[in-house]
Design an enzyme around this catalytic site. Structure first.
Site, PDB file in Angstrom:
ATOM      1  N   TRP A  90     -16.282  -7.457   2.529  1.00  0.00           N
ATOM      2  CA  TRP A  90     -14.897  -7.940   2.433  1.00  0.00           C
ATOM      3  C   TRP A  90     -14.804  -9.360   1.905  1.00  0.00           C
ATOM      4  O   TRP A  90     -13.721  -9.853   1.579  1.00  0.00           O
ATOM      5  CB  TRP A  90     -14.177  -7.802   3.785  1.00  0.00           C
ATOM      6  CG  TRP A  90     -14.032  -6.359   4.121  1.00  0.00           C
ATOM      7  CD1 TRP A  90     -14.775  -5.650   5.005  1.00  0.00           C
ATOM      8  CD2 TRP A  90     -13.145  -5.410   3.502  1.00  0.00           C
ATOM      9  NE1 TRP A  90     -14.403  -4.329   4.999  1.00  0.00           N
ATOM     10  CE2 TRP A  90     -13.403  -4.141   4.082  1.00  0.00           C
ATOM     11  CE3 TRP A  90     -12.163  -5.505   2.515  1.00  0.00           C
ATOM     12  CZ2 TRP A  90     -12.709  -2.992   3.697  1.00  0.00           C
ATOM     13  CZ3 TRP A  90     -11.469  -4.353   2.150  1.00  0.00           C
ATOM     14  CH2 TRP A  90     -11.737  -3.127   2.725  1.00  0.00           C
TER      15      TRP A  90
ATOM     16  N   GLU B 165      -5.381 -23.980  14.610  1.00  0.00           N
ATOM     17  CA  GLU B 165      -6.523 -24.238  13.724  1.00  0.00           C
ATOM     18  C   GLU B 165      -7.702 -24.759  14.546  1.00  0.00           C
ATOM     19  O   GLU B 165      -8.847 -24.347  14.354  1.00  0.00           O
ATOM     20  CB  GLU B 165      -6.156 -25.256  12.645  1.00  0.00           C
ATOM     21  CG  GLU B 165      -7.311 -25.520  11.683  1.00  0.00           C
ATOM     22  CD  GLU B 165      -6.962 -26.500  10.566  1.00  0.00           C
ATOM     23  OE1 GLU B 165      -6.046 -27.337  10.776  1.00  0.00           O
ATOM     24  OE2 GLU B 165      -7.592 -26.439   9.506  1.00  0.00           O
TER      25      GLU B 165
ATOM     26  N   ARG C 113     -15.342 -13.536  -3.331  1.00  0.00           N
ATOM     27  CA  ARG C 113     -14.022 -12.901  -3.465  1.00  0.00           C
ATOM     28  C   ARG C 113     -12.977 -13.914  -3.956  1.00  0.00           C
ATOM     29  O   ARG C 113     -12.029 -13.537  -4.647  1.00  0.00           O
ATOM     30  CB  ARG C 113     -13.638 -12.318  -2.107  1.00  0.00           C
ATOM     31  CG  ARG C 113     -12.192 -11.896  -2.001  1.00  0.00           C
ATOM     32  CD  ARG C 113     -11.978 -11.171  -0.697  1.00  0.00           C
ATOM     33  NE  ARG C 113     -10.598 -11.169  -0.302  1.00  0.00           N
ATOM     34  CZ  ARG C 113     -10.149 -10.701   0.853  1.00  0.00           C
ATOM     35  NH1 ARG C 113     -11.002 -10.193   1.727  1.00  0.00           N
ATOM     36  NH2 ARG C 113      -8.873 -10.717   1.154  1.00  0.00           N
TER      37      ARG C 113
ATOM     38  N   ASN D 161       0.900  -1.152   0.000  1.00  0.00           N
ATOM     39  CA  ASN D 161       0.000   0.000   0.000  1.00  0.00           C
ATOM     40  C   ASN D 161       0.937   1.201   0.000  1.00  0.00           C
ATOM     41  O   ASN D 161       1.231   1.785   1.035  1.00  0.00           O
ATOM     42  CB  ASN D 161      -0.886   0.004   1.252  1.00  0.00           C
ATOM     43  CG  ASN D 161      -1.869  -1.156   1.240  1.00  0.00           C
ATOM     44  OD1 ASN D 161      -2.310  -1.597   0.180  1.00  0.00           O
ATOM     45  ND2 ASN D 161      -2.213  -1.659   2.415  1.00  0.00           N
TER      46      ASN D 161
ATOM     47  N   GLU E 233       3.126 -16.257  -2.527  1.00  0.00           N
ATOM     48  CA  GLU E 233       3.294 -15.298  -1.429  1.00  0.00           C
ATOM     49  C   GLU E 233       2.908 -15.985  -0.127  1.00  0.00           C
ATOM     50  O   GLU E 233       1.763 -16.403   0.054  1.00  0.00           O
ATOM     51  CB  GLU E 233       2.414 -14.061  -1.698  1.00  0.00           C
ATOM     52  CG  GLU E 233       2.601 -12.970  -0.665  1.00  0.00           C
ATOM     53  CD  GLU E 233       1.827 -11.686  -1.003  1.00  0.00           C
ATOM     54  OE1 GLU E 233       1.762 -11.289  -2.184  1.00  0.00           O
ATOM     55  OE2 GLU E 233       1.286 -11.083  -0.068  1.00  0.00           O
TER      56      GLU E 233
ATOM     57  N   GLU F  79      -0.363 -12.462  10.662  1.00  0.00           N
ATOM     58  CA  GLU F  79      -1.499 -11.526  10.699  1.00  0.00           C
ATOM     59  C   GLU F  79      -2.779 -12.159  11.239  1.00  0.00           C
ATOM     60  O   GLU F  79      -3.407 -11.636  12.147  1.00  0.00           O
ATOM     61  CB  GLU F  79      -1.739 -10.972   9.293  1.00  0.00           C
ATOM     62  CG  GLU F  79      -2.962 -10.086   9.218  1.00  0.00           C
ATOM     63  CD  GLU F  79      -3.234  -9.563   7.810  1.00  0.00           C
ATOM     64  OE1 GLU F  79      -2.395  -9.768   6.912  1.00  0.00           O
ATOM     65  OE2 GLU F  79      -4.299  -8.960   7.617  1.00  0.00           O
TER      66      GLU F  79
ATOM     67  N   LYS G 229       0.908  -3.493  -6.096  1.00  0.00           N
ATOM     68  CA  LYS G 229      -0.456  -3.894  -5.740  1.00  0.00           C
ATOM     69  C   LYS G 229      -1.372  -2.918  -6.462  1.00  0.00           C
ATOM     70  O   LYS G 229      -1.289  -1.708  -6.227  1.00  0.00           O
ATOM     71  CB  LYS G 229      -0.639  -3.800  -4.228  1.00  0.00           C
ATOM     72  CG  LYS G 229      -2.085  -3.959  -3.732  1.00  0.00           C
ATOM     73  CD  LYS G 229      -2.124  -3.913  -2.198  1.00  0.00           C
ATOM     74  CE  LYS G 229      -3.518  -4.002  -1.633  1.00  0.00           C
ATOM     75  NZ  LYS G 229      -3.561  -4.025  -0.167  1.00  0.00           N
TER      76      LYS G 229
ATOM     77  N   GLU H 232      -8.319  -3.293  -2.658  1.00  0.00           N
ATOM     78  CA  GLU H 232      -8.472  -2.641  -1.358  1.00  0.00           C
ATOM     79  C   GLU H 232      -8.202  -1.139  -1.436  1.00  0.00           C
ATOM     80  O   GLU H 232      -7.468  -0.585  -0.617  1.00  0.00           O
ATOM     81  CB  GLU H 232      -7.556  -3.309  -0.325  1.00  0.00           C
ATOM     82  CG  GLU H 232      -7.850  -4.783  -0.182  1.00  0.00           C
ATOM     83  CD  GLU H 232      -7.064  -5.481   0.915  1.00  0.00           C
ATOM     84  OE1 GLU H 232      -5.938  -5.051   1.196  1.00  0.00           O
ATOM     85  OE2 GLU H 232      -7.584  -6.458   1.463  1.00  0.00           O
TER      86      GLU H 232
ATOM     87  N   ASP I 278      -6.971 -14.857   1.952  1.00  0.00           N
ATOM     88  CA  ASP I 278      -6.011 -13.950   2.590  1.00  0.00           C
ATOM     89  C   ASP I 278      -5.318 -14.593   3.784  1.00  0.00           C
ATOM     90  O   ASP I 278      -5.653 -14.288   4.922  1.00  0.00           O
ATOM     91  CB  ASP I 278      -6.768 -12.675   3.037  1.00  0.00           C
ATOM     92  CG  ASP I 278      -5.832 -11.511   3.309  1.00  0.00           C
ATOM     93  OD1 ASP I 278      -4.642 -11.636   2.999  1.00  0.00           O
ATOM     94  OD2 ASP I 278      -6.309 -10.484   3.823  1.00  0.00           O
TER      95      ASP I 278
ATOM     96  N   LYS J 136      -0.915 -14.988  -3.526  1.00  0.00           N
ATOM     97  CA  LYS J 136      -1.017 -15.498  -2.147  1.00  0.00           C
ATOM     98  C   LYS J 136      -1.338 -16.987  -2.211  1.00  0.00           C
ATOM     99  O   LYS J 136      -2.044 -17.422  -3.118  1.00  0.00           O
ATOM    100  CB  LYS J 136      -2.121 -14.764  -1.386  1.00  0.00           C
ATOM    101  CG  LYS J 136      -1.759 -13.319  -1.043  1.00  0.00           C
ATOM    102  CD  LYS J 136      -2.729 -12.684  -0.068  1.00  0.00           C
ATOM    103  CE  LYS J 136      -2.335 -11.225   0.161  1.00  0.00           C
ATOM    104  NZ  LYS J 136      -3.106 -10.532   1.187  1.00  0.00           N
TER     105      LYS J 136
HETATM  106  C1  GCV Z   1      -0.851  -4.621   2.840  1.00  0.00           C
HETATM  107  C2  GCV Z   1      -4.734  -8.022   3.816  1.00  0.00           C
HETATM  108  C3  GCV Z   1      -4.120  -7.270   4.953  1.00  0.00           C
HETATM  109  C4  GCV Z   1      -3.674  -5.889   4.531  1.00  0.00           C
HETATM  110  C5  GCV Z   1      -2.700  -6.045   3.365  1.00  0.00           C
HETATM  111  C6  GCV Z   1      -3.410  -6.803   2.251  1.00  0.00           C
HETATM  112  C7  GCV Z   1      -2.480  -7.103   1.111  1.00  0.00           C
HETATM  113  O1  GCV Z   1      -5.948  -7.462   3.458  1.00  0.00           O
HETATM  114  O2  GCV Z   1      -5.015  -7.199   5.994  1.00  0.00           O
HETATM  115  O3  GCV Z   1      -3.058  -5.276   5.618  1.00  0.00           O
HETATM  116  O4  GCV Z   1      -2.249  -4.800   2.914  1.00  0.00           O
HETATM  117  O5  GCV Z   1      -3.868  -8.043   2.735  1.00  0.00           O
HETATM  118  O6  GCV Z   1      -1.936  -8.202   1.101  1.00  0.00           O
HETATM  119  O7  GCV Z   1      -2.287  -6.259   0.260  1.00  0.00           O
END
Ligand code: GCV
Length: 843
Positions: free
Chosen positions: A560, A529, A354, A221, A405, A411, A298, A302, A383, A378
């Site tokens: 979302w 898990e 999504r 971001n 990724e 997170e 990116k 988002e 996510d 990813k």
């Molecule tokens: C960097 C998720 C995370 C965001 C992250 C996003 C991404 O949504 O919560 O913090 O943003 O993934 O991978 O771009």
């Protein structure tokens, strides 16, 4: 005297605050017995200060000095006695033309090692490879192996990058490192690149030792201001401290920078002025950093700008950058994490999903990308959840290379406040066979480029270290960073093998230490898990706030798209082709057929692919709801054992790291119960189906705070309801009133463990005191927001819920139990309940 001084220096160098991580070079047991099997001097071929071969020479001196107490000299040509010779193959062959025939083929970054009777030959395909070889040799001897061997080691894939999500300044959406739990950015401060980049250099050293060849320092971001001339100069300084370790710098770009920074009225990727602007940026960056790795982008995700803003394709967007990099030899990692949260409507559209987005958006683009574009995908389609199927996009890109990724920063997986060793999860994903054209097509074979023959493929790991000396905020979490590098180099390595190496290098050779760390680590992902989200329903964390504590209700009813579609009778996403979102059909036919059919879908992904009643029977014979209840009890029970296991290590590792880990494990044990009770209560209330074993909602050892005699405290209804036992807690009547909650105990006299569940919000540091018959049992402070790096929260919820336990407290029947809470700031010293547990019982 000199050797005493030397020991003191080594001792200081390995202060156990975690900074040295696995590169401690701590003395090997019985070191003096091995001196004869070690080189006496280091010869560095083609060594220029500031470049990897020179660094390799330094590491060999420091490493052998620290590990064995043997002081080596550095020479340019062969002195008398045994030597460690390190350099590139070409430099070696220049000096010894006849040796060329005997040398193996190495790919870029590969190395060759030959250890014979104290003579060590370390050759790299390039300088970086030579440094990797030196680190490998040091790792082997640090593990106590000084025997002769020969090894040729080539990386499985050329792209082995890490991404940092570091913001240019503090106070970004999620602090100075987005989803970072180890402190502030080591690169940026106050909108600029830090003056002191010592930690950045130390980070590069760690990364080089595990084969990582590039770091993207700023958040995906991205702030456009990273590209001001002043910040480009700063980036060049980062590249300078990386260069001795062969780590290249990558930069995240903001797609709208031509407008935001360049003053253009457009950022359309096909606009000539935009193209020229970006070419200028690339030229200016490479003027300062000739060996820059490239870009990470990116786009259209988002809220980030991208080519689709102008109805251009993602390929148009990626190629714009790719072309500007081509004259300089750079590459672009273009992220496949593309979805439009504004268009996802759960209520109106049963087929909205999504998970479909990446394949939909990249459809038909495989042959449209420039050769220096790599698509960064990813591992799963949503996510970084605790369990996801492998993203089907990997099977759709046959001409364009892909990186997988992975997320080292936890997170959704406990934010380093819970121990979760991730290598077993990554191995499962990498070993998964996607059966493209009905042929073996494991994910690892795709991202190595072997399956489809692309040249640029590999791994991208989101790491997010910070200024904390532990790097990630937790000593044990560092095994994940280590494992990431090791698997990116060679995905055939085993999770336990990697862990063993890491443990030896980080904590030494003690067998009990190994047994305990192995047991905790290997049980940690299954346990997490179990107590977070089961059967492929995802992590069930609070997805609207910190992504940390339990909040199953937060998954649904928002755009979302991490939905569970749970109602009173049913749960799960129908992703079948025949009746659902069609996602299963994005896989090659054999895999699609497996997921389409509920009978052949593995239980652990059942709710990912199917929408079923809570009473649906699993292959185990249990119903979905009973599995939820049981798994949450099982997982949280496992987390309790981590504490007692770790306590066996008291006195066997240094106090600093022992206490640090113990504190976290105790916290995790308490928070796993918060997870267990919240998730179970939530689904019990929704489904109305009782737990066959009668545990859910029945807590016989608990005294609800709101049912105690309250003075200065008042009852407070918690939201979400399941974050509090009995849906209520108590809070002080005002921000300055001291609260007391008192009760008479009815238990038989004896020794008990007293556990107080409270909430530690990031609004102040309340203090609590627990008394039995007016005698202080103990007190504590609500300062977890400083003690743990996990996302702070200002709410009374599953994020902030915590437990404090006092073991072995003597009480009598009729004893008075009292908690006194002193609010601080806006934190009203909240208490949920107190458990009076027969010693050793956890509930
Ligand atoms: C960097 C998720 C995370 C965001 C992250 C996003 C991404 O949504 O919560 O913090 O943003 O993934 O991978 O771009």
């Amino acid at each position: 005297m000199r050797s005493l001084l030397w020991l003191a220096v080594v001792g200081l160098a390995v202060a156990e605050d975690g900074l040295a991580a696995w590169l401690r070079y701590a003395r090997v047991p019985g070191a003096s017995r091995h001196l004869g099997k070690l080189p006496s001097a280091v010869v560095t071929l083609n060594a220029t200060k500031g470049y990897p071969v020179h660094t390799a020479g330094q590491e060999l001196v420091d490493g052998i000095g620290g590990l064995f107490g043997k002081k080596l000299t550095v020479a340019k040509s062969k002195p008398k006695g045994t030597t460690a010779t390190v350099g590139t193959v070409s430099a070696y062959v220049d000096k010894n033309p006849s040796a060329a025939k005997g040398l193996p083929d190495l790919v870029e970054d590969g190395f060759y090692l030959k250890i014979s009777k104290g003579n060590v030959l370390i050759l790299g395909q390039n300088e970086r490879g030579a440094l990797y070889g030196a680190f490998h040799y040091l790792s082997v001897i640090a593990q106590g192996n000084v025997s002769d061997f020969t090894l040729t080691s080539n990386p499985d894939a050329p792209v082995r990058w890490v991404n940092q999500w570091d913001n240019m300044q503090d106070g970004g959406t999620h602090g100075s490192v987005e989803r970072g739990y180890g402190g502030d950015s080591i690169f940026f401060w106050d909108g600029h690149i830090r003056e002191d980049l010592t930690r950045a250099g130390q980070y590069a050293r760690l990364l080089a030792s595990i084969g990582i060849n590039a770091v993207v320092a700023n958040n995906v971001n991205a702030n456009a201001s990273i590209l001001t001339p002043e910040n480009m100069d700063g980036l060049a300084r980062i590249a300078d401290v990386f260069r001795p370790y062969g780590v290249q710098l990558g930069v995240s770009l903001n797609f709208a920078a031509p407008q935001l920074l360049g003053g253009l009225d457009t950022f359309d990727p096909l606009d000539k002025a935009v193209v020229n602007w970006w070419q200028g940026i690339a030229d200016n960056l490479y003027k300062r950093i000739p060996d820059m790795a490239g870009y990470l982008v990116k786009a259209n995700s988002e809220g980030q700008p991208g080519p689709m803003t102008y109805n251009r394709t993602l390929a148009d967007g990626a190629n714009l950058f790719a072309r500007t990099l081509q004259p300089h030899g750079g590459i672009i990692l273009f992220r496949a994490f593309v979805y439009d949260h504004r268009s996802l409507n759960q209520t109106l559209d049963w087929k909205a999903d999504r998970a479909n987005a990446a394949v939909d958006y990249f459809d038909g683009l495989d042959d449209k990308f420039e050769d220096n574009v790599v698509i960064q995908i990813k591992y799963g389609p949503i996510d970084f959840q605790v369990r996801e199927p492998v993203s089907p996009l990997f099977t759709h890109l046959r001409r364009t290379g892909a990186t997988v990724e992975l997320q080292i920063t936890q997170e959704y997986l406990g934010q380093q406040a819970h121990v979760v060793y991730l290598a077993p999860m990554w191995k499962e994903l990498l070993d998964f066979d996607l059966r493209v054209d009905s042929k073996p097509s494991t994910l690892k074979s795709i991202v190595s480029g072997k399956r489809f023959g692309q040249k640029l493929t590999g791994y991208a790991g989101v790491v997010n270290v910070g200024t904390n000396t532990t790097w990630l905020g937790s000593h044990l979490a560092m095994s994940n960073l280590y494992a990431y590098g090791k698997l990116a180099w060679d995905p055939e390595q085993t999770s336990t093998g990697i862990l063993k190496e890491w443990t030896t290098l980080t904590f030494g050779h003690d067998k009990l230490v190994h047994d305990v760390i192995t047991k905790i680590s290997m049980e940690s992902w299954p346990a997490y898990e179990d107590y977070s989200g089961n059967l492929g329903i995802q992590t069930l964390t609070d997805i609207l706030l910190g992504h940390y504590g339990p909040n199953p209700g937060s998954q649904d009813g928002n755009p979302w798209g991490q939905w569970t579609r749970a109602d009173d009778d049913t749960i799960g996403m129908d992703r079948t082709v025949w009746n659902g979102t069609g996602f299963a059909g994005q896989y090659p036919p054999e895999i699609a057929a497996m997921y389409e059919n509920i009978e052949t879908t593995p239980d652990n992904l059942l709710l990912w692919f199917h929408h079923v009643p809570y009473t649906q029977k699993l292959k185990s014979g249990k119903t979905v709801i009973q599995h939820f209840y049981d798994a949450h009890y099982k997982g949280s029970a496992t987390a309790q054992t981590f504490v007692t296991l770790w306590e066996k290590l008291k006195g066997r590792i240094d106090k600093e790291r022992y206490e640090h880990v113990l504190f976290r494990l105790i916290y995790q044990a308490g928070h796993s119960l918060v997870w267990r009770d919240s998730v179970n209560q939530f689904y019990f209330n929704k489904s109305g189906i009782p737990d066959e074993l009668g545990r859910v909602g029945n807590h016989k050892y608990r005294i609800e705070a709101e049912e105690m005699e309250l003075k200065g405290y008042k009852s407070y209804r918690v939201s979400p309801f399941e974050a509090a036992s009995g849906y209520h807690c108590v809070v002080t009547e005002t921000n300055s009133t001291v609260g007391t909650a008192t009760t008479k105990l009815k238990v038989p006299s004896g020794k008990y463990d007293l556990a107080v569940n409270y909430y530690d919000m990031a609004l102040g540091n309340s203090t609590w005191e627990l008394f039995v018959d007016r005698k202080l049992v103990g007190k504590w402070k609500g300062d977890l927001e400083y003690e743990l790096g996990r996302a702070p929260s200002p709410y009374i919820d599953g994020q902030t819920a915590a437990r404090k336990t006092f073991r072995g407290v003597r009480v009598k029947k009729g004893s008075e139990l009292k908690v006194v809470g002193r609010p601080d700031g806006l934190e009203p010293a909240p208490i949920d309940y107190i458990s009076v547990l027969p010693e050793g019982t956890v509930n």
